[in-house]
Write a protein that holds these residues in place. Structure first.
Motif, short mmCIF file in Angstrom:
data_model
loop_
_atom_site.label_atom_id
_atom_site.label_comp_id
_atom_site.label_asym_id
_atom_site.label_seq_id
_atom_site.Cartn_x
_atom_site.Cartn_y
_atom_site.Cartn_z
N HIS A 1 0.84 -1.20 0.00
CA HIS A 1 0.00 0.00 0.00
C HIS A 1 0.88 1.25 0.00
N GLY B 1 2.53 1.73 -3.39
CA GLY B 1 1.57 2.27 -4.37
C GLY B 1 1.30 3.74 -4.15
N LYS B 2 1.13 4.13 -2.90
CA LYS B 2 0.88 5.54 -2.58
C LYS B 2 2.08 6.40 -2.95
N ARG C 1 4.28 5.80 -5.22
CA ARG C 1 4.31 5.87 -6.68
C ARG C 1 3.32 6.92 -7.20
N ARG C 2 2.11 6.95 -6.64
CA ARG C 2 1.10 7.93 -7.07
C ARG C 2 1.55 9.35 -6.74
N ILE C 3 2.16 9.52 -5.59
CA ILE C 3 2.67 10.86 -5.24
C ILE C 3 3.75 11.28 -6.23
N GLU D 1 4.12 10.28 -9.30
CA GLU D 1 3.49 10.56 -10.59
C GLU D 1 2.87 11.95 -10.61
N ARG D 2 2.21 12.33 -9.50
CA ARG D 2 1.63 13.68 -9.43
C ARG D 2 2.73 14.74 -9.45
N ASP E 1 5.69 14.40 -10.83
CA ASP E 1 6.21 14.43 -12.20
C ASP E 1 5.28 15.22 -13.11
#
Length: 113
Positions: free
Chosen positions: A92, A95-96, A98-100, A102-103, A105
């Motif tokens: 978890h 994944g979080k 990675r999403r941070i 991506e945002r 980037d």
């Protein structure tokens, strides 16, 4: 997960197992672990106040290492608490994160000329 990246989560799992054995589980223990997170964050803030000497009565009472240690306590306490909310806390978190990233980037890309 394997190697050094897995080690913190393995260690934290041991801490969770120990806390569960000592304190039990359930909503009360979950609340206590979240409150402990707030306490640790307060200690990090207090160490920073001591680092910069914000309290004139006390002056400089802490070093950068003290702040770093307190921040580590915050991280470990959050990792322990995460076990109460995620079946796979390491996954978890990954994944979080990675999403941070991506945002971040995407934000960097949108601010480029």
């Amino acid at each position: 997960m394997s190697g050094a990246a897995a080690e913190p989560w393995s260690t934290v799992r041991g801490l969770v197992d120990w806390l569960d054995a000592e304190n039990g589980g359930g909503p009360q223990e979950t609340a206590m672990r979240l409150m402990k997170l707030g306490e640790e964050a307060g200690e990090a803030m207090a160490a920073y106040i001591g680092l910069i000497g914000q309290n004139p009565r006390k002056g400089r009472t802490h070093e950068r290492e003290d702040v770093a240690d307190e921040l580590c306590d915050v991280i470990v306490t959050a990792m322990v608490a995460l076990h109460s909310f995620a079946d796979d806390p390491a996954g978890h978190f990954a994944g979080k994160l990675r999403r941070i990233a991506e945002r971040a980037d995407a934000a960097r890309g949108s601010s480029s000329p």
